[in-house]
Design an enzyme around this catalytic site. Structure first.
Site, PDB file in Angstrom:
ATOM      1  N   HIS A  67     -41.702  27.508 -27.328  1.00  0.00           N
ATOM      2  CA  HIS A  67     -41.179  28.492 -28.260  1.00  0.00           C
ATOM      3  C   HIS A  67     -40.259  27.862 -29.296  1.00  0.00           C
ATOM      4  O   HIS A  67     -39.644  26.821 -29.065  1.00  0.00           O
ATOM      5  CB  HIS A  67     -40.441  29.618 -27.521  1.00  0.00           C
ATOM      6  CG  HIS A  67     -39.448  29.137 -26.510  1.00  0.00           C
ATOM      7  ND1 HIS A  67     -39.796  28.839 -25.208  1.00  0.00           N
ATOM      8  CD2 HIS A  67     -38.111  28.907 -26.584  1.00  0.00           C
ATOM      9  CE1 HIS A  67     -38.723  28.456 -24.538  1.00  0.00           C
ATOM     10  NE2 HIS A  67     -37.688  28.491 -25.358  1.00  0.00           N
ATOM     11  N   CYS A 178     -31.010  28.824 -21.936  1.00  0.00           N
ATOM     12  CA  CYS A 178     -31.864  27.741 -22.438  1.00  0.00           C
ATOM     13  C   CYS A 178     -31.552  27.576 -23.921  1.00  0.00           C
ATOM     14  O   CYS A 178     -30.939  28.459 -24.527  1.00  0.00           O
ATOM     15  CB  CYS A 178     -33.343  28.031 -22.194  1.00  0.00           C
ATOM     16  SG  CYS A 178     -34.055  29.335 -23.215  1.00  0.00           S
TER      17      CYS A 178
END
Length: 634
Positions: A67, A178
Site C-alpha cells: 500500500h 505501521c
C-alpha cells in the site's frame, strides 16, 4: 462507503502472472495505471517500494497488502489480485503469497476511505473469508464475497453488547502502528482482540493509523495493566510505559504471533521498559533465542557492508583487467592494477570504497546491538581490525564487542541524574565506548591477525581434492535454504575472502559460492523445459523467468518451487550446487567480484569452464527434480 466501492472490477487481476515480488508489484501497479486509478507509475511505485523496505507487507498465510498513500493516486482504490501458483513475496512466514490487495490512497484521503480500508484489513483475519476469496474465479465473485461479509458484520453489530471488564481477568494494553497506518495497524488490532478473547484476557488496543491515534490509552489504563504490547513498525509514544513489562515487536507479529505476545506479558517474563529506552536484564527472553539475535546483528552489518564490497571490488577488478589489456612489464607485475594511469584511476576509486568494508561491517553490527551510540565504537573496531591485520574475522568480532560495550555502559551509567541524559548519547557513550572497545581490540588484534593470516594461507594453499571438498560444501550451503541463514553464512564467508585475494586474481571460495547460488534457479528452467508433464503451464512460465534470476545469481528465484515441494526440490538443488561448487574448487577458478553472475564473467580466471560447471550443476539438479516430481493431473 463500502469496501466494494473501492474494489473496482476493472482493477482486478484474477490470474497474476508474476512469480517474484518485483514482478508482482510491477504487474499490479501497471494495472492501476491502465485503469486510470493512478496518474504516474513511478511516483506510486516509489511509495510501494518505500513501504516494503521498512518491512514486508506479505503478512503470511498467503496474503499480501502492499500500500501507498501519495500524490499519484487519483482515487482511493483496492486492487485485488490472485495468483494460482503463488508468488515469492518475501512474506513474513516465508511461504508463497496467493492473494494481493494493493491499496492506493490519495494524499487527501478522507475518514470514510480510511475506515473502509481498515474494515478490509479486519476482514482478512477471518480464515473462512480468505478461503472464499481463494476459490473466487471472477471479479463478481470477489465483490459478492465482500458484500456477504459486510451483511454479516452489520448484523453482528446490531446484536452485540459491550462487556464490562471483569475484575478477575488480567488486563493488557497494546499499541499497533505501521508506517502508512492503512492496513497492518488494524489487522494487528483485530488479531490481538480476537486472541485475547479466546484466552480470557481483557485488552484495550490503541491504533496509530492514518486517521490519527484512536482509542488512546489513558494513564489509569496503563497503570492497572499487567503489561504492554507494542506491535509497531514506526515510532510510538513510549515514555508513558516507564516501569511496565513491555513486549516490543514488529506489527507483523501483532497479526501472526498474538498468542505468544499476550503470554509473554501475562507470564511476567517480558522486560521492564525504562524511559531512557533501556530494558531490564530479562530482555533476552523477549527478543528471542541467542542464535536469532546474533544472526540479526550480523546481517545488519553484512547488509550495510555489501554495497561497499560489491561496488569497490568490481572497480578494483576492472583496474586489473585494464592493466592486463594494456600490458605491464614483467618487472612491474607487483603494480598490476595500478601501473597504467587508467587502471590506477579505477583502483583508487574502488580502493576507497573497499577500505570502508570492515569499519562498516563492525559499525552496523554494533549499532544493531547498542543502537546509534554503537556506531562510533564499531567503526573504530573495524578500522583497528583492518589496519592491524585482523581482517574480516577481527572486524566481525569487534562489532559484537563494541555493541555489548555500549549495552554495558547503558547499565553502568543508569544511575546518573536524569539531567545528564542528554549528554550520555553525545559524550559518555561515544567516549567510553571508544576507549574500552579500542583497548580490547588492541589486545586481541595480534591473536586475531594470526588466525586471519592462517586462514588466508590455508585457503591459498587449497588445491585438488581439498578445494573440491570445500567448494562442494559451500555449494551445498547455498542451496540448502535458498537465501536463508545457511545460504547467508556461506556468502558472508565468501565475501570475507575477497580482500586478501584480489591481488592474486580473486577468491576460489567466492567463485564456488556464486556457482552454487546460480544453480537452483537455472535447475528450475531445465526441469520445466524437459519435464513439461510434471509442471503446470504457469510453473513452466515461471521457469523461464528463473533463467534471468539464475544467470544474475539470485538464488531466491527458486523459493516458490522449493516451498511447494521441499522434499524433492531441496535435495535436487543441493546435488547440482554441490557438484558445481566442487568442480570450481577442484579446477581453482577464481573470482574477483562478490556478486553479479554472468555480468562479472570477465572477472573470472576461467569464464568458459566456470559457465560449463554451472550448466552441468543446473542440468543435474533439473533432471533430478524432474524425475522426482509427480506428473501434473490433467
Amino acid at each position: 462507503m463500502k469496501i466494494n466501492d473501492l474494489l473496482i472490477k476493472d482493477a482486478m487481476i484474477m490470474d497474476l502472472q508474476a512469480t517474484d515480488k518485483k514482478g508482482a508489484i510491477n504487474e499490479m501497479v501497471k494495472k492501476m495505471y491502465d485503469t486510470g486509478r493512478i496518474s504516474d507509475i513511478d511516483t506510486y511505485k516509489k511509495g510501494i517500494i518505500a513501504r516494503e523496505e521498512q518491512t514486508s507487507t506479505g503478512l503470511g498465510d498467503g496474503i499480501a497488502m502492499p500500500h501507498a498513500k501519495n500524490a499519484a493516486v487519483k482515487e482511493a482504490t483496492v486492487l485485488f489480485a490472485k495468483s494460482s501458483a503463488g508468488v515469492d513475496y518475501e512474506a513474513l512466514d516465508g511461504q508463497p503469497t496467493y492473494l494481493f490487495f494493493m491499496i492506493a490512497a490519495p494524499e487527501g484521503a478522507n475518514d470514510t476511505h480510511l475506515q473502509a480500508l481498515a474494515a478490509l484489513s479486519r476482514q482478512l483475519i477471518d480464515p473462512d473469508f480468505v478461503e472464499k476469496l481463494k476459490t473466487a474465479t471472477t471479479p463478481e465473485d470477489v465483490q459478492a464475497t465482500f458484500a456477504e461479509a459486510e451483511k454479516v458484520e452489520a448484523a453482528e453489530k446490531t446484536t452485540e453488547t459491550v462487556a464490562e471488564p471483569a475484575s478477575d481477568r488480567p488486563f493488557v494494553v497494546a499499541v499497533t502502528a505501521c508506517p502508512t497506518g492503512i492496513a497492518h495497524t488494524y489487522m494487528a488490532e483485530d488479531s490481538l482482540k480476537k486472541k485475547a478473547k479466546e484466552l480470557g484476557v481483557d485488552i484495550k488496543v490503541e491504533t496509530n493509523g492514518s486517521e490519527g491515534i484512536k482509542n488512546r490509552l489513558t494513564a489509569n489504563e496503563i497503570d492497572r495493566a499487567v503489561g504492554v504490547i507494542v506491535a509497531a513498525d514506526k515510532k510510538v509514544e513510549m515514555a508513558r510505559f516507564d516501569g511496565k513489562h513491555l513486549v516490543n515487536r514488529p506489527v507483523g507479529d501483532g497479526i501472526r504471533k498474538t498468542e505468544e505476545l499476550i503470554n509473554l506479558v501475562l507470564s511476567g517474563s517480558a522486560p521492564i521498559y525504562h524511559g531512557d529506552g533501556s530494558a531490564s536484564a530479562e530482555e533476552s527472553s523477549e527478543k528471542g533465542s541467542v542464535g536469532q539475535e546474533i544472526y540479526k546483528n550480523l546481517m545488519n552489518g553484512v547488509s550495510h557492508m555489501l554495497p561497499f564490497v560489491i561496488a569497490g571490488g568490481i572497480l578494483i577488478a576492472i583496474s586489473f583487467m585494464i592493466d592486463q589489456f594494456i600490458g605491464v612489464p614483467d618487472d612491474a607485475l607487483g603494480q598490476l592494477g595500478g601501473y597504467n594511469e587508467a587502471a590506477a584511476w579505477f583502483n583508487q576509486i574502488g580502493g576507497a570504497a573497499f577500505g570502508f568494508m570492515l569499519p562498516v561491517l563492525a559499525g552496523f553490527i554494533a549499532m544493531s546491538i547498542g543502537d546509534r551510540p554503537g556506531l562510533v565504537a564499531g567503526f573504530a573496531a573495524g578500522a583497528i581490525a583492518s589496519t592491524g591485520g585482523a581482517g574480516f574475522l577481527g572486524a566481525l568480532l569487534g562489532g559484537f564487542i563494541a555493541g555489548y560495550v555500549i549495552v554495558f555502559l547503558r547499565k553502568a551509567l543508569k544511575g546518573l541524574p536524569k539531567s545528564l541524559d542528554g549528554i550520555k548519547a553525545i559524550l559518555f557513550y561515544p567516549f567510553f565506548g571508544l576507549l574500552i572497545t579500542g583497548s580490547i581490540m588492541l589486545l586481541i588484534n595480534g591473536p586475531m591477525s594470526n588466525i586471519n593470516n592462517g586462514l588466508n594461507t590455508f585457503l591459498e594453499g587449497l588445491d585438488g581434492t581439498n578445494a573440491a571438498l570445500l567448494g562442494a560444501l559451500l555449494g551445498t550451503m547455498m542451496a540448502a535454504d535458498l537465501g536463508g541463514p545457511i545460504n547467508k553464512a556461506a556468502y558472508v564467508f565468501g565475501t570475507g575472502t575477497l580482500a586478501a585475494t584480489v591481488a592474486d586474481g580473486g577468491s576460489i571460495v567466492m567463485a564456488a559460492v556464486m556457482a552454487g547460488g546460480m544453480v537452483p534457479p537455472l535447475a528450475i528452467f531445465v526441469a520445466t523445459l524437459v519435464f513439461k508433464n510434471k509442471f503446470t503451464k504457469q510453473e513452466q512460465e515461471a521457469g523461464l523467468t528463473n533463467i534471468v534470476m539464475g544467470l544474475s545469481f539470485v538464488t531466491e528465484g527458486a523459493i516458490p518451487f522449493a516451498a511447494a515441494d521441499p522434499l524433492r526440490a531441496i535435495p535436487s538443488f543441493i546435488a547440482g550446487s554441490a557438484l558445481a561448487g566442487g568442480l570450481v574448487g577442484a579446477f581453482g577458478i577464481r573470482l574477483m567480484a562478490p556478486h553479479g553472475g554472468i555480468f562479472v564473467v570477465p572477472l573470472l580466471s576461467n569464464a568458459l569452464l566456470y559457465l560449463a560447471f554451472v550448466a552441468i550443476g543446473a542440468i543435474v539438479s533439473g533432471i533430478l527434480l524432474g524425475v522426482l516430481r509427480k506428473p501434473v493431473e490433467q
